[in-house]
Motif scaffolding. Structure first.
Motif, mmCIF file in Angstrom:
data_model
loop_
_atom_site.group_PDB
_atom_site.id
_atom_site.type_symbol
_atom_site.label_atom_id
_atom_site.label_comp_id
_atom_site.label_asym_id
_atom_site.label_seq_id
_atom_site.Cartn_x
_atom_site.Cartn_y
_atom_site.Cartn_z
ATOM 1 N N LYS A 102 -29.539 54.051 31.479
ATOM 2 C CA LYS A 102 -30.679 53.231 31.896
ATOM 3 C C LYS A 102 -30.173 51.991 32.606
ATOM 4 O O LYS A 102 -29.507 51.152 31.984
ATOM 5 N N GLY A 130 -36.584 57.257 27.980
ATOM 6 C CA GLY A 130 -37.744 57.055 27.111
ATOM 7 C C GLY A 130 -37.328 56.417 25.800
ATOM 8 O O GLY A 130 -36.145 56.159 25.562
ATOM 9 N N SER A 132 -35.991 55.823 22.471
ATOM 10 C CA SER A 132 -35.137 56.637 21.586
ATOM 11 C C SER A 132 -33.889 55.856 21.209
ATOM 12 O O SER A 132 -33.142 55.426 22.089
ATOM 13 N N LYS A 183 -37.180 47.871 31.406
ATOM 14 C CA LYS A 183 -37.565 47.472 30.034
ATOM 15 C C LYS A 183 -36.416 46.763 29.324
ATOM 16 O O LYS A 183 -36.647 45.916 28.449
ATOM 17 N N LEU A 239 -40.729 49.733 22.187
ATOM 18 C CA LEU A 239 -39.645 49.979 21.224
ATOM 19 C C LEU A 239 -38.558 48.903 21.337
ATOM 20 O O LEU A 239 -38.124 48.308 20.349
ATOM 21 N N THR A 240 -38.141 48.671 22.575
ATOM 22 C CA THR A 240 -36.947 47.842 22.772
ATOM 23 C C THR A 240 -37.238 46.353 22.552
ATOM 24 O O THR A 240 -36.330 45.605 22.198
ATOM 25 N N GLN A 245 -32.835 47.401 16.188
ATOM 26 C CA GLN A 245 -31.860 48.432 16.563
ATOM 27 C C GLN A 245 -31.444 48.273 18.024
ATOM 28 O O GLN A 245 -30.408 48.774 18.429
ATOM 29 N N ARG A 247 -29.869 46.859 21.266
ATOM 30 C CA ARG A 247 -28.781 45.928 21.602
ATOM 31 C C ARG A 247 -29.261 44.891 22.620
ATOM 32 O O ARG A 247 -28.843 43.746 22.578
ATOM 33 N N ASN A 248 -30.134 45.313 23.547
ATOM 34 C CA ASN A 248 -30.656 44.347 24.521
ATOM 35 C C ASN A 248 -31.467 43.259 23.811
ATOM 36 O O ASN A 248 -31.329 42.070 24.104
HETATM 37 O O1 LIG Z 1 -29.971 49.526 22.247
HETATM 38 P P1 LIG Z 1 -30.617 49.414 23.592
HETATM 39 O O2 LIG Z 1 -31.258 48.083 23.809
HETATM 40 O O3 LIG Z 1 -29.679 49.823 24.696
HETATM 41 O O4 LIG Z 1 -31.836 50.449 23.616
HETATM 42 C C1 LIG Z 1 -31.608 51.796 23.378
HETATM 43 C C2 LIG Z 1 -32.681 52.642 24.028
HETATM 44 O O5 LIG Z 1 -32.713 52.416 25.420
HETATM 45 C C3 LIG Z 1 -34.038 52.467 23.442
HETATM 46 O O6 LIG Z 1 -34.920 53.415 24.021
#
Ligand SMILES: O=P(O)(O)OC[C@H](O)CO
Ligand SMILES: NC(=O)c1ccc[n+]([C@@H]2O[C@H](COP(=O)([O-])OP(=O)(O)OC[C@H]3O[C@@H](n4cnc5c(N)ncnc54)[C@H](O)[C@@H]3O)[C@@H](O)[C@H]2O)c1
Length: 318
Positions: A102, A130, A132, A183, A239-240, A245, A247-248
């Motif tokens: 992503k 998506g 997850s 996102k 979600l994010t 959970q 990381r961003n």
């Molecule tokens: O841990 P992140 O912020 O990279 O998010 C993980 C996924 O993209 C959530 O859908």
């Protein structure tokens, strides 16, 4: 036919575990010592602790083992994708290449489909994206994702769905990619709000205005509105921006609270904020939140100055 997953990070490993419910899977990692560890322990303790690698998942350090695989999932971080593809073009061209990353490539301003098409013109490019978390997928918790491919691909959708991983398909690769990339930028911003103790109301406002920005750029670049309203846009944004959970989101909390953050953790939204800001400027699109996040990540502005700048923008219609 064996499916290959290239890149044994948290996400590549989780997808390999899930797909192994359906048949043989090859998981490639570049680091031979890491591969030996995984072969020995049947776990990926470096990136996805707790998950067990099932029997029909083979771990290898030889990327050429993927030569016979028609479908190849790419799990390397976005800023490494362009180089990875050109280094391995001879192996990958002609295959179905499914990007699971992503972001937007900072060097070229391209998403992964364009990177794939440039490096491997004979390949069929797809995007899997998506809401997850790798740990959820590896635990077999129900997850729904978007599979995007320029040509309608029900066969690929069926091939990559598992009893716990439900895929919805689309031909809107631009929307699917941008939803997942953008996102992450807004999730960093949501984390800043929470880290700086600005409150849940401010986070909801920021998510909403961030979603408006995401849509502005995505529509300009040719995405379909329904894609952004779906799993890869709205779903992943929710979600994010709300889960520890992410990381961003956690990186944003560290920025907002002035705490340190482990530089070894993958935070795709940081480079993407810069890439998006350039893209938005080039297309004459107003993306004030992404611009502030790019400046904050580069330590060019303080959190309080960023908040003041956002709140003092001229009042306008919603
Ligand atoms: O841990 P992140 O912020 O990279 O998010 C993980 C996924 O993209 C959530 O859908
Ligand atoms: N972790 C998740 O929950 C999750 C969920 C959805 C999407 N994603 C996306 O998946 C992508 C990968 O994230 P992750 O969580 O798996 O990252 P990670 O930090 O867990 O692992 C990254 C992996 O990539 C490997 N790598 C780095 N450069 C490489 C290169 N040049 N060649 C080969 N391997 C290389 C590293 O060795 C590491 O194993 C990101 O774009 C992320 O946004 C992650």
């Amino acid at each position: 036919m064996t499916i290959a997953v290239l890149g044994a990070g948290a996400f590549g490993t989780a997808l390999a575990i899930s797909l192994a419910q359906r048949g043989p899977v090859l998981l490639w990692a570049r680091d031979a010592a890491h591969v030996a560890e995984m072969q020995e322990s049947r776990r990926n303790t470096r990136r996805l602790p707790g998950a067990v690698l099932p029997e029909c998942l083979t771990v290898t350090a030889e990327i050429t083992d993927a030569a016979g695989c028609e479908v190849v999932l790419l799990g390397v971080p976005m800023q490494k994708m362009g180089r990875f593809l050109s280094e391995n073009a001879a192996l990958l061209d002609g295959k179905v290449l499914v990007s699971c990353s992503k972001g937007i490539d900072l060097a070229t301003g391209r998403g992964s489909v364009e990177l794939i098409e440039a490096a491997c013109p004979g390949a069929r490019a797809a995007v899997l994206t998506g809401p997850s978390f790798a740990a959820d997928i590896a635990r077999g918790l129900p997850t729904a994702l978007t599979l995007a491919c320029r040509t309608d691909s029900p066969g690929l959708q069926a091939r990559l769905s598992t009893p716990t991983l439900r895929l919805y398909r689309t031909t809107d690769t631009i929307g699917a990619e941008l939803g997942g990339a953008l996102k992450n930028v807004i999730a960093i911003a949501a984390g800043v709000v929470i880290g700086a103790n600005l409150g849940d109301s401010a986070r909801a406002a920021l998510m909403t205005r961030g979603f408006a920005e995401m849509n502005r750029l995505a529509m300009k670049l040719g995405a379909r509105p329904e894609t952004l309203m779906g799993l890869s846009g709205f779903g992943d944004l929710v979600l994010t921006c709300t889960s520890l959970q992410s990381r961003n989101f956690r990186y944003g909390i560290a920025l907002g609270s002035g705490a340190d953050f482990d530089p070894g953790v993958t935070v795709e939204g940081a480079a993407t904020a810069k890439a998006v800001t350039r893209l938005a400027q080039g297309h004459g699109i107003d993306m004030p939140i992404a611009a502030m996040i790019a400046a904050l990540c580069a330590r060019e502005i303080s959190v309080s100055d960023a908040v003041t700048a956002l709140l003092s923008r001229p009042l306008k219609e919603e």
